[in-house]
Write a protein that holds these residues in place. Sequence first.
Motif, PDB file in Angstrom:
ATOM      1  N   VAL A 144       0.845  -1.202   0.000  1.00  0.00           N
ATOM      2  CA  VAL A 144       0.000   0.000   0.000  1.00  0.00           C
ATOM      3  C   VAL A 144       0.877   1.249   0.000  1.00  0.00           C
ATOM      4  O   VAL A 144       0.613   2.224  -0.715  1.00  0.00           O
ATOM      5  N   GLY A 145       1.955   1.206   0.807  1.00  0.00           N
ATOM      6  CA  GLY A 145       2.905   2.323   0.812  1.00  0.00           C
ATOM      7  C   GLY A 145       3.547   2.519  -0.542  1.00  0.00           C
ATOM      8  O   GLY A 145       3.737   3.657  -1.002  1.00  0.00           O
ATOM      9  N   TYR A 146       3.849   1.388  -1.213  1.00  0.00           N
ATOM     10  CA  TYR A 146       4.424   1.465  -2.564  1.00  0.00           C
ATOM     11  C   TYR A 146       3.444   2.119  -3.540  1.00  0.00           C
ATOM     12  O   TYR A 146       3.842   2.933  -4.386  1.00  0.00           O
ATOM     13  N   LEU A 147       2.172   1.772  -3.438  1.00  0.00           N
ATOM     14  CA  LEU A 147       1.161   2.362  -4.326  1.00  0.00           C
ATOM     15  C   LEU A 147       1.052   3.868  -4.119  1.00  0.00           C
ATOM     16  O   LEU A 147       0.915   4.637  -5.082  1.00  0.00           O
ATOM     17  N   ILE A 148       1.113   4.299  -2.868  1.00  0.00           N
ATOM     18  CA  ILE A 148       1.035   5.735  -2.568  1.00  0.00           C
ATOM     19  C   ILE A 148       2.231   6.459  -3.174  1.00  0.00           C
ATOM     20  O   ILE A 148       2.093   7.521  -3.799  1.00  0.00           O
ATOM     21  N   ILE A 149       3.423   5.874  -2.981  1.00  0.00           N
ATOM     22  CA  ILE A 149       4.637   6.473  -3.538  1.00  0.00           C
ATOM     23  C   ILE A 149       4.569   6.497  -5.070  1.00  0.00           C
ATOM     24  O   ILE A 149       4.987   7.475  -5.711  1.00  0.00           O
ATOM     25  N   VAL A 151       1.920   6.756  -6.955  1.00  0.00           N
ATOM     26  CA  VAL A 151       1.014   7.834  -7.379  1.00  0.00           C
ATOM     27  C   VAL A 151       1.743   9.175  -7.368  1.00  0.00           C
ATOM     28  O   VAL A 151       1.606   9.991  -8.282  1.00  0.00           O
ATOM     29  N   ILE A 152       2.548   9.384  -6.328  1.00  0.00           N
ATOM     30  CA  ILE A 152       3.308  10.644  -6.224  1.00  0.00           C
ATOM     31  C   ILE A 152       4.348  10.731  -7.346  1.00  0.00           C
ATOM     32  O   ILE A 152       4.510  11.770  -7.990  1.00  0.00           O
ATOM     33  N   LEU A 153       5.049   9.603  -7.590  1.00  0.00           N
ATOM     34  CA  LEU A 153       6.087   9.584  -8.621  1.00  0.00           C
ATOM     35  C   LEU A 153       5.512   9.724 -10.026  1.00  0.00           C
ATOM     36  O   LEU A 153       6.220  10.143 -10.947  1.00  0.00           O
ATOM     37  N   ALA A 154       4.241   9.367 -10.197  1.00  0.00           N
ATOM     38  CA  ALA A 154       3.607   9.447 -11.513  1.00  0.00           C
ATOM     39  C   ALA A 154       3.557  10.883 -12.041  1.00  0.00           C
ATOM     40  O   ALA A 154       3.454  11.101 -13.253  1.00  0.00           O
ATOM     41  N   PHE A 155       3.634  11.861 -11.133  1.00  0.00           N
ATOM     42  CA  PHE A 155       3.594  13.263 -11.546  1.00  0.00           C
ATOM     43  C   PHE A 155       4.961  13.778 -11.994  1.00  0.00           C
ATOM     44  O   PHE A 155       5.088  14.902 -12.459  1.00  0.00           O
ATOM     45  N   ILE A 156       5.996  12.939 -11.837  1.00  0.00           N
ATOM     46  CA  ILE A 156       7.353  13.338 -12.244  1.00  0.00           C
ATOM     47  C   ILE A 156       7.676  12.673 -13.576  1.00  0.00           C
ATOM     48  O   ILE A 156       7.760  11.440 -13.648  1.00  0.00           O
ATOM     49  N   PRO A 157       7.855  13.419 -14.637  1.00  0.00           N
ATOM     50  CA  PRO A 157       8.115  12.837 -15.961  1.00  0.00           C
ATOM     51  C   PRO A 157       9.424  12.045 -15.991  1.00  0.00           C
ATOM     52  O   PRO A 157      10.422  12.453 -15.420  1.00  0.00           O
ATOM     53  N   LEU A 158       9.423  10.924 -16.653  1.00  0.00           N
ATOM     54  CA  LEU A 158      10.569  10.060 -16.909  1.00  0.00           C
ATOM     55  C   LEU A 158      11.250   9.553 -15.637  1.00  0.00           C
ATOM     56  O   LEU A 158      11.252   8.355 -15.361  1.00  0.00           O
ATOM     57  N   GLY A 160      10.327   9.833 -12.603  1.00  0.00           N
ATOM     58  CA  GLY A 160       9.324   9.206 -11.752  1.00  0.00           C
ATOM     59  C   GLY A 160       9.024   7.790 -12.206  1.00  0.00           C
ATOM     60  O   GLY A 160       8.897   6.864 -11.388  1.00  0.00           O
ATOM     61  N   MET A 161       8.932   7.595 -13.524  1.00  0.00           N
ATOM     62  CA  MET A 161       8.671   6.263 -14.076  1.00  0.00           C
ATOM     63  C   MET A 161       9.831   5.315 -13.782  1.00  0.00           C
ATOM     64  O   MET A 161       9.631   4.166 -13.383  1.00  0.00           O
ATOM     65  N   LEU A 162      11.060   5.807 -13.964  1.00  0.00           N
ATOM     66  CA  LEU A 162      12.235   4.993 -13.680  1.00  0.00           C
ATOM     67  C   LEU A 162      12.308   4.622 -12.203  1.00  0.00           C
ATOM     68  O   LEU A 162      12.661   3.495 -11.845  1.00  0.00           O
ATOM     69  N   ALA A 163      11.954   5.581 -11.345  1.00  0.00           N
ATOM     70  CA  ALA A 163      11.941   5.321  -9.903  1.00  0.00           C
ATOM     71  C   ALA A 163      10.891   4.277  -9.545  1.00  0.00           C
ATOM     72  O   ALA A 163      11.124   3.414  -8.690  1.00  0.00           O
ATOM     73  N   GLN A 164       9.738   4.338 -10.221  1.00  0.00           N
ATOM     74  CA  GLN A 164       8.689   3.346  -9.986  1.00  0.00           C
ATOM     75  C   GLN A 164       9.174   1.940 -10.316  1.00  0.00           C
ATOM     76  O   GLN A 164       8.958   1.002  -9.551  1.00  0.00           O
ATOM     77  N   TYR A 165       9.838   1.806 -11.471  1.00  0.00           N
ATOM     78  CA  TYR A 165      10.358   0.498 -11.867  1.00  0.00           C
ATOM     79  C   TYR A 165      11.422   0.007 -10.890  1.00  0.00           C
ATOM     80  O   TYR A 165      11.464  -1.178 -10.529  1.00  0.00           O
ATOM     81  N   ALA A 166      12.290   0.920 -10.459  1.00  0.00           N
ATOM     82  CA  ALA A 166      13.356   0.545  -9.516  1.00  0.00           C
ATOM     83  C   ALA A 166      12.771   0.053  -8.202  1.00  0.00           C
ATOM     84  O   ALA A 166      13.202  -0.969  -7.653  1.00  0.00           O
ATOM     85  N   ILE A 167      11.773   0.767  -7.693  1.00  0.00           N
ATOM     86  CA  ILE A 167      11.134   0.370  -6.436  1.00  0.00           C
ATOM     87  C   ILE A 167      10.407  -0.954  -6.606  1.00  0.00           C
ATOM     88  O   ILE A 167      10.431  -1.821  -5.726  1.00  0.00           O
TER      89      ILE A 167
END
Length: 306
Positions: A144-149, A151-158, A160-167
């Motif tokens: 759930v914490g990952y999902l919240i993070i 959503v926040i990272l989704a607003f950061i272009p590129l 944010g996406m890379l950070a999502q994949y890394a996490i």
Amino acid sequence: MKKPYLELRTRNSFGDIINTYFLWLKYNFKPYTNLYLRYNAVSIILTLIGSYLLITGFMGLASRDFRFGMGSNVDNDMYLYGGLFMLVIILGLTAILNYSVSSAYIIEYVKEEGDVEPKKIGTAIKQRIGAVIIFVIIGAFIYVGYLIISVILAFIPLLGMLAQYAISFTLSAFFGLAFTSLFKGKNTVTEALNEGWSFTFSNFLRVVFYGLIIGILNLMITFLIVSIPAFILGFYTYFSVESSIDITTSVFATIVYTIGFALFILAFVFTQALSQIAFGILYFNLHEEKYNIFLRERIEQIGIND
């Protein structure tokens, strides 16, 4: 003919660990798959039922004419959402089961040097069921914490996406290593989480890239598995359209799409089970690299023989 035993408690390079995983599949794919089917028989049947409800509801909504004589869209919605809810529950429970089966299997494989008895897998799962439940509850909060993070990272272009994949890859590796640890030596949930955390972040780049490569290779295996039913579905759909057959009201079409959709889901579920085997292999490598237990045992055995 007995398959050769692959010693997993060795200090290998990154490429050798991946090679060990595929060698393990080469020698143990059949016995592991048989065990997998044995423990997943009920979930496979329930997945077929859930898929049928989902496809039936979708077909009914598409045709606006429910074939059982109940023309109301409410009935279609009931089948559609009922099937979807059923699949979510089944797949969630199946994922937990497969994490347990794969972890217990790889532990037993090393313990018995390749001679795995199916009954011992079931016994190991029963003995650890309480710890597994606690682990899943803690894991749910982390997710759930990952999902919240995310959503926040989704607003950061590129970035944010890379950070999502890394996490995402980091969490997959952490849960995979920790779940294996949970079945090794009857570790407590806290000990398993601590060991999984330690192995993940002390070997961060190796663990994350290992998860990435294994994920890609397992997806390739999945696509090979689903390619046959996908071709059959495409072939059937094409000629049905060419023959002006209304597939939305055809019982046979519903059955064909149900089986195809279920096979597609089951292939990805099987991939998830294989991924846990891969993380189990990685776990033993990292464990030996940190503690050198197997190496010391071999040195002591040489001393005794001398």
